[in-house]
Every structure is written in C-alpha cells, then in structure tokens.
Design an enzyme around this catalytic site. Structure first.
Site, PDB file in Angstrom:
ATOM      1  N   PRO A 173     -21.749 -27.957 -18.440  1.00  0.00           N
ATOM      2  CA  PRO A 173     -22.731 -26.960 -17.981  1.00  0.00           C
ATOM      3  C   PRO A 173     -22.596 -26.598 -16.509  1.00  0.00           C
ATOM      4  O   PRO A 173     -22.787 -25.438 -16.127  1.00  0.00           O
ATOM      5  CB  PRO A 173     -24.079 -27.626 -18.272  1.00  0.00           C
ATOM      6  N   TYR A 174     -22.279 -27.575 -15.679  1.00  0.00           N
ATOM      7  CA  TYR A 174     -22.126 -27.314 -14.244  1.00  0.00           C
ATOM      8  C   TYR A 174     -21.008 -26.306 -14.003  1.00  0.00           C
ATOM      9  O   TYR A 174     -21.186 -25.299 -13.308  1.00  0.00           O
ATOM     10  CB  TYR A 174     -21.837 -28.626 -13.516  1.00  0.00           C
ATOM     11  N   GLY A 175     -19.844 -26.570 -14.586  1.00  0.00           N
ATOM     12  CA  GLY A 175     -18.717 -25.660 -14.421  1.00  0.00           C
ATOM     13  C   GLY A 175     -18.989 -24.290 -15.004  1.00  0.00           C
ATOM     14  O   GLY A 175     -18.624 -23.257 -14.430  1.00  0.00           O
ATOM     15  N   LYS A 207     -21.350 -22.266 -12.658  1.00  0.00           N
ATOM     16  CA  LYS A 207     -20.640 -21.766 -11.479  1.00  0.00           C
ATOM     17  C   LYS A 207     -19.703 -20.615 -11.851  1.00  0.00           C
ATOM     18  O   LYS A 207     -19.564 -19.642 -11.102  1.00  0.00           O
ATOM     19  CB  LYS A 207     -19.856 -22.905 -10.816  1.00  0.00           C
TER      20      LYS A 207
END
Length: 245
Positions: free
Chosen positions: A37-39, A42
């Site tokens: 989810p973080y990638g 971004k």
C-alpha cells in the site's frame, strides 16, 4: 498549490514504487510495479503530479528515496516517534529501542529471502545526504520541467549487516529474534544513482553505515525522552520492529 501560486514542487517519493524488480540496481527507467500500500500510494501521487503537470509550468522534482537513516550531525534533530507509531517506524529506531531497553529485543522479519544471508537487502541513505539532494533539486528545478531521481548510495546492505553495525555503533548487546517474513516486503532493493549524479551533481557522502548510526545513537542518548514531554505528542520517527521499507 497552483491556486496559491506555488511555482516549485519537490515531491518525496520512494523506491517502494518499483516493487521488486527483476534486475538490480534500480534505475529511474525501472518499471514501477509496487506490491504494498505504501508504494502504491506514492505511485498514485506521482501519477497525479505528472498528469497535472501536462497543463502546468510548475517546476517539479520527484525524489525516490531509498531507506533513510541517521540524524543531524549537529545534534538538533533525530528520530523521536509518537508512542502509537513506534511499532511502524524504521529499522534504526527499532535497533535503538532495543539498545536502550525500551523493548526486550529486536524482531527481524524474514530470513529465507534469496539473498546471501537470507535477510532483506536495502540501500541505506543518510539523512544528511538526503537533505543535500533536496537542496540540489531545488537549485536545478526549472519552470515547465519534471526531474525524477533515485536518491540512494548504490549499495545494498542486509538486515543482518545493519543489526551488526548497530551493535557496533551503540556498544550494546542487542537480543535478536528471527520471525517469519512479513507480506509485502521486497527481498532486495538498491539504487543506481548515476542520473542524479550526472544531472544534479549529487553523490552520497555519508556511506559508512556504522558512522551514520553512531551519529544517530548520540542523539538518542542525549534525548532519552525525545523532544521533551511537552512535545511528546508531536514528535516523529523510531520503532520496535525491524520492517524494511
């Protein structure tokens, strides 16, 4: 930002947008296929910026950070997490928490990756070098232009290497527990920083892992309560779990 006349945007992105590429090192041309989810978040932000820029003369620089470590060498700033965020912070914060006895030991997640010692490999970039990259990006930002750059050292270090460097930097005995891998973590991620060197004249200078950790450890010892009780709810940074980012 456009409505308020902002002319220059330096965006903090991440190497996590690349996912787990088939080839190393990672260049700016490596396909962006994030797997966590973080990638993904971004990558979505990058896409929004690039879509907006098609009809804008805003100067845009997108910096894809690799794994940030260290503290301000002059002792002004360091990692001081809000209590509810300690469990989700950086590997360095986790090491320091273990060294300070805040947690009983270090939890390393994943020892069966296809790497020389079985633990994740990351490119650790000192925060001082990261600041310098921002300054260089700001100096070179041009109206109507987009610059996209990896910000890393070009060298990968394993989690086990990192833990040993942390033990050396702190001089403390750190108990380490090895646990099953965490879903969404990549086995190996390190940069090819040649583009930022060629175009912005930037190269990482603080590449001694143990030395960067010594600087950060000095701040931790000098600030056992972070930025002080009055600011404890608004500080930022560390962690009790080793979670490669």
């Amino acid at each position: 930002m456009a409505a308020h006349g902002v002319k220059t945007l330096i965006y903090s992105s991440t190497c996590a947008t690349y996912g787990e590429p088939e080839k190393m090192p990672i260049t700016e041309e490596t396909p962006q296929l994030p797997i966590n989810p973080y990638g993904k978040a971004k990558k979505m932000a990058e896409d929004i910026i690039l879509d907006f820029h098609k009809n804008s003369d805003m100067a845009v620089m997108i910096l894809r950070y690799f794994n940030v470590i260290g503290s301000d060498p002059e002792g002004r700033l360091g990692e001081a997490p809000r209590p509810e965020l300690r469990e989700h912070g950086r590997i360095s914060g986790a090491c320091f928490d273990a060294a300070r006895g805040i947690i009983p030991g270090l939890k390393v997640r994943g020892t069966d990756y296809k790497t020389p010692d079985g633990t994740c490999i990351r490119d650790y970039i000192d925060v001082t070098d990261l600041v310098d990259a921002h300054v260089k990006a700001l100096e070179k930002a041009k109206p109507g232009h987009v610059g996209i750059y990896n910000v890393g050292t070009g060298r990968g270090r394993s989690v086990k290497e990192f833990v040993e460097a942390c033990k050396k930097a702190t001089g403390m005995v750190i108990k380490v527990d090895f646990l099953p891998r965490r879903p969404g973590d990549y086995a190996e991620v390190y940069s090819n920083p040649s583009k930022i060197k060629n175009e912005l004249n930037w190269t990482a200078q603080h590449t001694n892992l143990a030395m960067s950790l010594q600087v950060a450890w000095r701040w931790q010892k000098a600030h056992p309560d972070g930025y002080g009780a009055a600011l404890s709810g608004a500080s930022d940074g560390a962690s009790p779990l080793v979670m490669p980012q």
